[in-house]
Design an enzyme around this catalytic site. Structure first.
Site, PDB file in Angstrom:
ATOM      1  N   ARG A   1      48.829  92.733 -30.468  1.00 13.06           N
ATOM      2  CA  ARG A   1      47.752  94.224 -29.604  1.00 13.06           C
ATOM      3  C   ARG A   1      48.441  95.808 -30.543  1.00 13.06           C
ATOM      4  O   ARG A   1      48.212  96.573 -30.053  1.00 13.06           O
ATOM      5  CB  ARG A   1      47.921  94.588 -28.254  1.00 13.06           C
ATOM      6  CG  ARG A   1      47.330  93.497 -27.266  1.00 13.06           C
ATOM      7  CD  ARG A   1      47.632  92.354 -26.145  1.00 13.06           C
ATOM      8  NE  ARG A   1      47.366  94.182 -25.120  1.00 13.06           N
ATOM      9  CZ  ARG A   1      48.204  94.418 -24.192  1.00 13.06           C
ATOM     10  NH1 ARG A   1      49.124  93.594 -23.921  1.00 13.06           N
ATOM     11  NH2 ARG A   1      47.615  95.288 -23.918  1.00 13.06           N
TER      12      ARG A   1
ATOM     13  N   ARG B   1      66.337 118.941 -45.029  1.00 13.27           N
ATOM     14  CA  ARG B   1      66.021 117.901 -45.323  1.00 13.27           C
ATOM     15  C   ARG B   1      67.400 117.002 -45.742  1.00 13.27           C
ATOM     16  O   ARG B   1      69.139 118.127 -45.298  1.00 13.27           O
ATOM     17  CB  ARG B   1      65.323 118.164 -46.289  1.00 13.27           C
ATOM     18  CG  ARG B   1      64.169 118.215 -46.102  1.00 13.27           C
ATOM     19  CD  ARG B   1      63.583 118.302 -47.557  1.00 13.27           C
ATOM     20  NE  ARG B   1      63.406 117.106 -48.441  1.00 13.27           N
ATOM     21  CZ  ARG B   1      62.716 117.175 -49.590  1.00 13.27           C
ATOM     22  NH1 ARG B   1      62.831 118.001 -50.086  1.00 13.27           N
ATOM     23  NH2 ARG B   1      63.518 116.186 -50.054  1.00 13.27           N
TER      24      ARG B   1
ATOM     25  N   GLU C   1      54.494  83.955 -11.991  1.00 11.12           N
ATOM     26  CA  GLU C   1      53.748  84.147 -13.038  1.00 11.12           C
ATOM     27  C   GLU C   1      52.446  84.463 -12.229  1.00 11.12           C
ATOM     28  O   GLU C   1      51.984  83.459 -11.374  1.00 11.12           O
ATOM     29  CB  GLU C   1      53.483  83.236 -14.199  1.00 11.12           C
ATOM     30  CG  GLU C   1      54.673  83.162 -15.305  1.00 11.12           C
ATOM     31  CD  GLU C   1      55.704  84.081 -15.302  1.00 11.12           C
ATOM     32  OE1 GLU C   1      54.812  85.116 -16.081  1.00 11.12           O
ATOM     33  OE2 GLU C   1      56.696  84.399 -14.637  1.00 11.12           O
TER      34      GLU C   1
ATOM     35  N   ALA D   1      62.765  87.436 -30.056  1.00 11.67           N
ATOM     36  CA  ALA D   1      62.188  88.644 -30.393  1.00 11.67           C
ATOM     37  C   ALA D   1      60.968  88.193 -31.560  1.00 11.67           C
ATOM     38  O   ALA D   1      60.549  88.510 -32.568  1.00 11.67           O
ATOM     39  CB  ALA D   1      63.524  89.573 -31.476  1.00 11.67           C
TER      40      ALA D   1
ATOM     41  N   GLY E   1      55.309  88.881 -13.157  1.00 13.66           N
ATOM     42  CA  GLY E   1      55.944  87.554 -12.850  1.00 13.66           C
ATOM     43  C   GLY E   1      55.977  87.918 -11.196  1.00 13.66           C
ATOM     44  O   GLY E   1      57.242  88.920 -11.484  1.00 13.66           O
TER      45      GLY E   1
ATOM     46  N   GLN F   1      62.024  80.885 -34.014  1.00 12.36           N
ATOM     47  CA  GLN F   1      60.992  80.273 -34.150  1.00 12.36           C
ATOM     48  C   GLN F   1      59.879  80.015 -34.042  1.00 12.36           C
ATOM     49  O   GLN F   1      59.073  81.314 -34.520  1.00 12.36           O
ATOM     50  CB  GLN F   1      61.219  80.436 -31.661  1.00 12.36           C
ATOM     51  CG  GLN F   1      59.623  79.860 -31.249  1.00 12.36           C
ATOM     52  CD  GLN F   1      58.662  80.669 -29.602  1.00 12.36           C
ATOM     53  OE1 GLN F   1      59.356  82.334 -30.273  1.00 12.36           O
ATOM     54  NE2 GLN F   1      59.317  80.197 -28.700  1.00 12.36           N
TER      55      GLN F   1
HETATM   56  C1  UD1 Z   1      57.532  87.786 -18.702  1.00 13.91           C
HETATM   57  C2  UD1 Z   1      58.248  87.046 -18.088  1.00 13.91           C
HETATM   58  C3  UD1 Z   1      57.550  87.840 -16.740  1.00 13.91           C
HETATM   59  C4  UD1 Z   1      57.613  88.917 -16.064  1.00 13.91           C
HETATM   60  C5  UD1 Z   1      57.322  89.896 -17.328  1.00 13.91           C
HETATM   61  C6  UD1 Z   1      58.150  91.039 -17.816  1.00 13.91           C
HETATM   62  C7  UD1 Z   1      57.812  84.802 -18.710  1.00 13.91           C
HETATM   63  C8  UD1 Z   1      57.261  83.295 -18.000  1.00 13.91           C
HETATM   64  N1  UD1 Z   1      57.342  85.539 -18.045  1.00 13.91           N
HETATM   65  O1  UD1 Z   1      55.780  87.491 -19.170  1.00 13.91           O
HETATM   66  O2  UD1 Z   1      58.030  87.228 -15.700  1.00 13.91           O
HETATM   67  O3  UD1 Z   1      56.643  89.841 -15.328  1.00 13.91           O
HETATM   68  O4  UD1 Z   1      57.919  88.615 -19.043  1.00 13.91           O
HETATM   69  O5  UD1 Z   1      57.339  91.653 -18.912  1.00 13.91           O
HETATM   70  O6  UD1 Z   1      59.006  84.779 -18.975  1.00 13.91           O
HETATM   71  N2  UD1 Z   1      58.487  85.665 -26.531  1.00 13.91           N
HETATM   72  C9  UD1 Z   1      59.064  84.713 -27.928  1.00 13.91           C
HETATM   73  N3  UD1 Z   1      58.863  83.889 -27.808  1.00 13.91           N
HETATM   74  C10 UD1 Z   1      57.813  82.684 -27.270  1.00 13.91           C
HETATM   75  C11 UD1 Z   1      57.437  83.683 -26.119  1.00 13.91           C
HETATM   76  C12 UD1 Z   1      57.508  84.757 -25.854  1.00 13.91           C
HETATM   77  O7  UD1 Z   1      60.233  85.100 -28.631  1.00 13.91           O
HETATM   78  O8  UD1 Z   1      57.191  81.915 -27.457  1.00 13.91           O
HETATM   79  C13 UD1 Z   1      59.530  87.221 -26.297  1.00 13.91           C
HETATM   80  C14 UD1 Z   1      58.263  88.073 -27.109  1.00 13.91           C
HETATM   81  O9  UD1 Z   1      58.364  88.909 -27.609  1.00 13.91           O
HETATM   82  C15 UD1 Z   1      58.775  89.405 -25.706  1.00 13.91           C
HETATM   83  C16 UD1 Z   1      59.007  88.432 -24.354  1.00 13.91           C
HETATM   84  O10 UD1 Z   1      59.525  87.087 -24.432  1.00 13.91           O
HETATM   85  O11 UD1 Z   1      59.948  89.565 -25.761  1.00 13.91           O
HETATM   86  C17 UD1 Z   1      58.913  88.369 -23.703  1.00 13.91           C
HETATM   87  O12 UD1 Z   1      57.428  87.366 -23.289  1.00 13.91           O
HETATM   88  P1  UD1 Z   1      55.373  87.894 -22.887  1.00 13.91           P
HETATM   89  O13 UD1 Z   1      54.541  86.686 -23.627  1.00 13.91           O
HETATM   90  O14 UD1 Z   1      55.788  88.858 -23.266  1.00 13.91           O
HETATM   91  O15 UD1 Z   1      55.928  87.000 -21.781  1.00 13.91           O
HETATM   92  P2  UD1 Z   1      54.947  87.462 -20.261  1.00 13.91           P
HETATM   93  O16 UD1 Z   1      54.079  87.300 -20.815  1.00 13.91           O
HETATM   94  O17 UD1 Z   1      54.946  89.197 -20.321  1.00 13.91           O
END
Ligand code: UD1
Ligand code: MG
Length: 455
Positions: free
Chosen positions: A17, A319, A158, A11, A144, A78
């Site tokens: 966005r 309410r 990916e 999270a 991915g 993080q």
């Molecule tokens: C990720 C997957 C992809 C999958 C997709 C599904 C990876 C590398 N890719 O891509 O294969 O199809 O999700 O929706 O895992 N987050 C963190 N810290 C970070 C990065 C991300 O907490 O440093 C959390 C984000 O808040 C989110 C989740 O991890 O909840 C996924 O991150 P996001 O950047 O959306 O990954 P995608 O590029 O969508």
């Protein structure tokens, strides 16, 4: 011995966005934060502990994640967003406590069904070291791709790193990955960041596991379960799916909805059987509806308990703190706040009843107002059983109207009315015979005078 499972919920994502002043996962669906939907699904799927990877709004996100279930949550920070693999590794200490299974969930994907999650966790017991929940995407771009061979998963590529042939694959990574707790830290630490984004991809865990002789498989789940939220438009799409599911569930449990698509529910809306809901009704948080109650069209309810056989609306606003007894009625253009309406009591038209206790069988006439607020404090109005409040009365609180008492229409009641008393609190009517005709003559004379003087 039963297996133990840790959920690592990510999270710490980027919310740019969403164009929002708060973390994405605090936005709500069914009036419950996204993150709580995810943690509740984990709880229902039989997870034992949760490690919550947080960034922005860490305290608020942790609090929201705790709503609705009793699972212990350990928040881990993080501070730098370096990818999903890096994010999971932030929970290294918790993972090291020793679990049979670790399941990674995304905090921004609230539609995950506990059943799909259970299926992914369960397939670990059938010999797979890593299980990925996948879906067939109508439009796979951005996801991915799951690359399978002979029934096993060999890699997740990916989108931006995929070859043209790999881009043809429509079987996609939904983001939920389950793996062996004993091997977790070893696998996670082996993830590098040699890819087009320079991020630590959790998805690399597949090739790493296979290189160590481990078995990886993909389990298919409905695409809906995997919907993630990046924009407010996507949030609305997720809300629509959630509402459709919640309405369906309510109808299967014995609630009639004439036009379900216009009824909005909350995560905790609680219906007994045989409830009827007319079109365009909004249930905010904390509403409980008793058996046989009817909620008429265009009503807005929150924090309200409705007794069996009660009737609400059309156009009623209930309410927080409104409690309707059995067979009570609150009709059109009435607002009720923090008030108990006794069994069979009626508030039928155009009234405001706030900070009040209304006894059983009382009748509150049209346009009655409880004047509960003096600009600084709220005060109580008590209306006894079977009392009759005449139309257009103002009850200036604190005030008590006794049982069986009668308040004449148009009264402004400022002091106690004892049981069975009649209160008339308005100017006495004066009637002057023939005066109407004389008045009209006078008005005509004035009009004629004005016309002749040309003004
Ligand atoms: C990720 C997957 C992809 C999958 C997709 C599904 C990876 C590398 N890719 O891509 O294969 O199809 O999700 O929706 O895992 N987050 C963190 N810290 C970070 C990065 C991300 O907490 O440093 C959390 C984000 O808040 C989110 C989740 O991890 O909840 C996924 O991150 P996001 O950047 O959306 O990954 P995608 O590029 O969508
Ligand atoms: Mg995403």
């Amino acid at each position: 011995m039963t297996r133990t499972c840790l959920a690592v919920v990510l999270a710490a994502g980027d919310a740019t966005r969403m164009k929002s002043s708060r973390s994405k996962v605090l936005h709500e669906v069914g009036n419950l934060p996204l993150i709580a939907h995810v943690t509740n699904a984990a709880a229902r799927a039989g997870v034992n502990d949760i490690a919550l990877v947080v960034g922005r709004d860490a305290d608020a996100v942790t609090r929201a994640a705790q709503i609705g279930h009793q699972l212990p949550i350990t928040p881990v920070m993080q501070t730098e967003r370096k990818g999903t693999g890096h994010a999971v590794l932030m929970a290294r200490d918790v993972i090291s406590n020793g679990y049979d299974d670790v399941v990674v969930l995304y905090g921004d994907a609230p539609l995950i069904n506990p059943e799909s999650l259970e299926a992914a966790i369960a397939s670990r017991t059938s010999g797979a070291d890593v299980v990925v929940l996948g879906f067939r995407a109508a439009d796979p771009s951005g996801y991915g791709r799951l690359i399978e061979r002979d029934g096993e998963l060999v890699a997740i590529r990916e989108h931006r790193d995929a070859s043209p042939e790999e881009l043809e694959i429509d079987f996609c990574n939904g983001g939920i990955i389950t793996f062996s707790g004993a091997r977790a830290v070893d696998l996670l630490e082996a993830i590098g960041n040699d890819n087009s984004k320079g991020e630590y991809y959790l998805t690399d865990i597949i090739e790493i596991a296979r290189a160590r002789g481990m078995k990886c498989v993909a389990v298919e789940a409905p695409e809906e379960d995997m919907m993630g939220c990046n924009t407010r438009a996507e949030l609305a799409e997720i809300e629509a799916v959630w509402q459709a599911r919640a309405r369906h569930q309510a109808m299967l449990s014995g609630v009639s909805m004439i036009d379900p698509s216009t009824v909005y529910l909350s995560h905790d809306t609680d219906f007994a059987g045989d409830v009827t809901i007319e079109p365009n009704v909004w249930f905010g948080p904390g509403v409980t509806v008793g058996a046989g109650a009817v909620i008429h069209a265009f009503s807005h309810l929150e924090g309200t308990t409705i007794g069996a056989g009660a009737q609400v609306g059309p156009f009623a606003r209930l309410r927080p703190g409104a409690e309707l007894g059995e067979k009570a009625k609150v009709g059109n253009f009435c607002e009720v706040k923090k008030a108990r309406i006794g069994e069979g009591a009626k508030v039928n038209h155009l009234s405001y009843v706030g900070d009040a206790i209304v006894g059983a069988g009382a009748n509150i006439g049209a346009g009655t107002i409880t004047c509960n607020y003096d600009g600084q404090n709220k005060h109580l109005t008590e209306i006894g059983a079977r009392a009759f409040i005449g139309s257009n009365s103002s009850l200036v609180a604190p005030v008590r109207i006794g049982e069986g008492a009668f308040v004449a229409s148009g009264s402004v009641v400022t002091s106690e009315v004892p049981d069975d008393a009649l209160a008339v609190a308005r100017a006495r009517q004066e009637t002057k015979p023939g005066y109407a005709a004389r008045l009209r003559e006078r008005i005509s004379a004035i009009k004629a005078l004005k016309a002749s003087s040309g003004s």
